[in-house]
Design a protein around this motif. Structure first.
Motif, PDB file in Angstrom:
ATOM      1  N   ARG A 274     -58.692   8.930   4.521  1.00  0.00           N
ATOM      2  CA  ARG A 274     -59.511   8.339   5.582  1.00  0.00           C
ATOM      3  C   ARG A 274     -59.295   6.830   5.521  1.00  0.00           C
ATOM      4  O   ARG A 274     -59.530   6.215   4.480  1.00  0.00           O
ATOM      5  CB  ARG A 274     -60.995   8.665   5.413  1.00  0.00           C
ATOM      6  N   GLU A 288     -58.282   9.759  10.165  1.00  0.00           N
ATOM      7  CA  GLU A 288     -58.288  10.722   9.066  1.00  0.00           C
ATOM      8  C   GLU A 288     -57.074  11.642   9.147  1.00  0.00           C
ATOM      9  O   GLU A 288     -56.599  11.971  10.241  1.00  0.00           O
ATOM     10  CB  GLU A 288     -59.576  11.563   9.077  1.00  0.00           C
ATOM     11  N   HIS A 290     -55.609  15.297   6.987  1.00  0.00           N
ATOM     12  CA  HIS A 290     -55.974  16.339   6.025  1.00  0.00           C
ATOM     13  C   HIS A 290     -54.750  17.214   5.714  1.00  0.00           C
ATOM     14  O   HIS A 290     -54.153  17.792   6.629  1.00  0.00           O
ATOM     15  CB  HIS A 290     -57.101  17.213   6.566  1.00  0.00           C
TER      16      HIS A 290
END
Length: 594
Positions: A274, A288, A290
Motif C-alpha cells: 500500500r 494498493e 495484492h
C-alpha cells in the motif's frame, strides 16, 4: 543404546527375541527468555538529489537483527536499524498576477497599475530510506544459555529522539530498541516403542507420551521486487510512504524421500503493498497491490528419523508438519514509467520449521503367556512432553486523544500497530498473556495548507488474552507470541480517534519429563539341567551381551572375562558373524580353599 532386537538363531537353548521399534526424536527444550533495551544513534544526511528539510513529519526506525552468539548464561545480539524519513520541503511558488491600486502620496501615477506577483510557500512531501543507518548491540541474561544453543530474537523500536540539522540537510537520531530473545536447546533421544513382533498372547503395558519431533528448519533473506501498474487519472509524481506485508506457505518437494537423505521444502508466497503517493496535481493518492510480486525459495532439511511408526499429528500451519513465516523488514518504492508505474523493493525475512507431534507408545511392562518367561531391561529417558498449543483472537478497542502539540485531524491516511507480550502466566488449563499495543497514524491536519502529520501512542491499548489449553498447570513455561492482524482507526472528533485492533495470540506448552521404558527384551527358555561348560555363539544382528546372558542363563561378567576382544566392555553393538564364547557353568571353588 543397544541395536534393535532380532532373533539370534543360535542353537542350544536359544530363546526368542522380542522386537522393539527404535524411534529417534529431536526435541526443543525452552531454556529461558529475556529482554533488554539498546540504543542506536545515527547522523543521517540527505542525498544531494533531494531538497532540504523544512519540517520532519516522521522518522520511522526498523531494527533488523544481523547476528547473535550464545555464551554461558547470556546471548549477545547485534543489529542494525533502517531509518525512513517523511519530510516537508517548502517550495516557493508565485501567485497569479493581480492588479493593485497605489494609494496617493506614494509617488505613483494615478493611471499606473503594477503587476505584482507575491511569493507563496507550499509544503511538498518527500521520503527517503537510510538502509542500515545505525547499529545496536544488546546482551541478554539467560541463565542456562550456552554455546550451541538455539536462539530466536526479535527487535522493535520504542522511544525516539530526532533533531533536525540547522542547514536542513539531515537529522540526528537516537532510538531505543527493545530486544527480546528466546533460548532453546535441541535434545536428541533414541527411544524404543512397542513393535509388531511380540510373542503371541504376550501382555504389554504401554504408556503413551507425546513429543514434538523437530525435523529441522531454516532461515534466509530474500529481495522481492516488481514494477506494478497504477490505474489513476493523473500520473503520480513520487511516493510519500509505503507499507508491505508478506504471506507464505510451505510444502514438501519430495515427500516420499527416505530417512537420512536431504528433504527439500518449498516455500511460496507473495507481498502486498500500500503506497501513499503524490500525483502531478499535488494531491495525495493511495494505491494498493495484492499478490503481484510472488516469491519461491527451497530449503534443504536433513531428515533425522524414519517415517511411519508412532502416530504423527501435524504441528504446522501450512502443510504436513511445516510452518512458514515471512516478514517484511524493509520496503522501498519509486514512481517510474511517466507516473504510470511504481517500482517496489521488499526485504523479506523467511523462516521455515518442520515439526510434528509424535505419540510414542513406550513399553513399560511386558509379561509372557503361560509357560513363557520374558526378561527385559529398562532405561530412563529424558523427554520434552508436548502439552499442546492454542490461539486466541482478541479484538481491542480504545479511544485515543491526540498527543499534545499535534494539530487537529481533517482526515486519516494510514494506521499501523504493533503488539508486544510482557508477561505470561500459566494457570489450570489456560495461559494468560499480558502486554500492550502501540498505535500510529499518518493524517492530514485541519489547518491552513492541510499539512501531513504523524501521531504515535506508545502502550496505547492494554492487551490481555486468555488462551485455553488443556493440561496447562502452574509452574510450566509457555512460548507466547502476539501479532496484529488488523488495525482500523475511526475519527471521533478533530482531537480523538477510536482504535479497533485485532490481535492474534499463539501459545505453545511443553514440559521436561523422565520416562522409564523397556529398551530390550527376550523370551527366556527354562535352564538346561546339564548345560555345557561353554557355548560358542555366532553373533546375529541385534544380539547384545545382556540378551545372550539371559538367553543362556550366563553371567555377563564371565562372558566379558573369557572374551578379552570386547574392549568396550560390551556396551557397543556386537559384530554380526563373529564367534562369542559363553561360559555356561560358573567355576566351583576347590575344596579347602580359603
Amino acid at each position: 543404546m543397544p541395536a534393535k532386537a532380532a532373533a539370534n538363531g543360535a542353537k542350544g537353548g536359544a530363546g526368542v527375541d522380542v522386537t522393539l521399534q527404535r524411534q529417534a526424536v529431536r526435541m526443543a527444550r525452552l531454556i529461558g527468555t529475556a529482554s533488554r533495551q539498546a540504543v542506536a544513534e545515527a547522523t543521517l544526511e540527505l542525498p544531494a538529489a533531494l531538497p532540504d528539510i523544512a519540517r520532519v513529519v516522521r522518522v520511522a526506525a526498523r531494527p533488523v537483527v544481523t547476528g547473535w552468539e550464545a555464551g554461558d548464561d547470556e546471548v549477545v545480539v547485534q543489529g542494525a536499524v533502517d531509518f525512513v524519513i517523511i519530510y516537508a520541503h517548502e517550495r516557493e511558488e508565485r501567485a497569479e498576477a493581480r492588479d493593485i491600486e497605489a494609494e496617493p502620496g506614494y509617488g505613483l501615477d494615478d493611471d499606473v497599475s503594477a503587476a505584482f506577483d507575491p511569493v507563496e510557500y507550499r509544503e511538498v512531501l518527500y521520503r527517503h530510506r537510510w538502509r542500515r543507518g545505525g547499529v545496536f548491540e544488546a546482551v541478554l541474561d539467560v541463565p542456562g544459555a550456552h554455546p550451541g544453543a538455539a536462539v530466536e530474537v526479535a527487535a522493535f523500536p520504542e522511544d525516539m529522539d530526532v533533531q533536525l540539522h540547522h542547514d536542513g540537510r539531515g537529522v540526528d537520531v537516537e532510538v531505543i530498541v527493545s530486544v527480546r530473545g528466546r533460548v532453546k536447546e535441541y535434545q536428541q533421544a533414541e527411544v524404543f516403542v512397542r513393535g509388531e513382533a511380540l510373542p503371541q498372547d504376550a501382555e504389554a503395558d504401554v504408556q503413551e507420551t507425546a513429543v514434538e519431533h523437530v525435523r529441522g528448519g531454516g532461515a534466509t533473506h530474500l529481495s522481492v521486487q516488481g514494477t506494478l501498474p497504477v490505474d489513476a487519472d493523473v500520473p503520480l509524481a513520487r511516493v510519500v510512504d509505503v507499507w508491505a506485508a508478506a504471506r507464505a506457505s510451505a510444502e514438501w518437494e519430495n515427500p516420499g524421500g527416505v530417512a537420512g537423505e536431504a528433504r527439500r521444502v518449498v516455500v511460496s508466497g507473495s507481498v502486498d503493498y500500500r503506497a501513499l503517493c503524490v500525483d502531478e496535481n499535488g494531491d495525495l493518492v493511495t494505491v494498493e497491490w495484492h499478490g503481484e510480486t510472488p516469491f519461491t525459495y527451497r530449503f534443504e532439511l536433513e531428515e533425522g528419523a524414519a517415517g511411519g511408526g508412532p502416530e504423527a499429528v501435524s504441528g504446522g500451519r501450512s502443510g504436513a508438519g511445516l510452518t512458514a513465516v515471512a516478514r517484511v523488514s524493509g520496503v522501498d518504492a519509486f514512481v517510474v514509467g511517466g507516473g504510470r508505474q511504481v517500482e517496489l523493493f521488499a526485504d523479506v525475512e523467511l523462516t521455515v520449521q518442520a515439526a510434528a507431534v509424535l505419540r510414542l507408545p513406550l513399553l513399560v511392562g511386558l509379561a509372557g503367556p503361560e509357560g513363557t518367561e520374558i526378561h527385559y531391561r529398562t532405561a530412563t529417558f529424558g523427554l520434552e512432553e508436548w502439552i499442546g498449543e492454542g490461539t486466541a483472537d482478541e479484538r481491542l478497542q480504545q479511544t485515543l486523544e491526540l498527543p499534545p502539540g499535534h494539530p487537529p485531524v481533517d482526515r486519516l491516511l494510514a494506521a499501523e500497530a504493533h503488539a508486544a507480550v510482557e508477561d505470561v502466566l500459566v494457570l489450570g488449563d489456560k495461559i494468560i498473556a499480558e502486554g500492550y499495543v502501540d498505535v500510529g497514524v499518518l493524517y492530514v491536519a485541519r489547518t491552513e495548507g492541510q499539512p501531513v502529520h504523524f501521531a504515535a501512542w506508545r502502550r496505547a491499548v492494554p492487551l490481555e488474552a486468555e488462551v485455553p489449553l488443556a493440561g496447562a498447570e502452574p509452574g510450566m513455561e509457555a512460548e507466547v507470541d502476539a501479532e496484529v492482524a488488523s488495525v482500523e482507526l475511526d475519527l471521533l472528533s478533530r482531537e480523538a480517534v477510536e482504535a479497533d485492533v485485532r490481535v492474534e495470540v499463539r501459545a505453545k506448552l511443553t514440559r521436561p519429563v523422565e520416562r522409564e521404558a523397556i529398551v530390550e527384551a527376550v523370551a527366556v527358555p527354562p535352564p538346561e539341567e546339564d548345560p555345557p561348560t561353554f557355548t560358542f555363539v555366532v553373533i546375529q544382528p541385534g544380539d547384545t551381551l545382556w540378551k545372550l546372558s539371559r538367553r543362556y542363563h550366563a553371567d555377563l561378567d564371565e562372558i566379558l572375562r573369557v572374551n578379552p576382544w570386547l574392549e568396550d566392555g560390551g556396551e557397543g553393538p556386537l559384530p554380526p558373524g563373529r564367534k562369542l564364547c559363553v561360559p555356561r557353568r560358573r567355576p566351583v571353588a576347590q575344596a579347602g580353599a580359603g
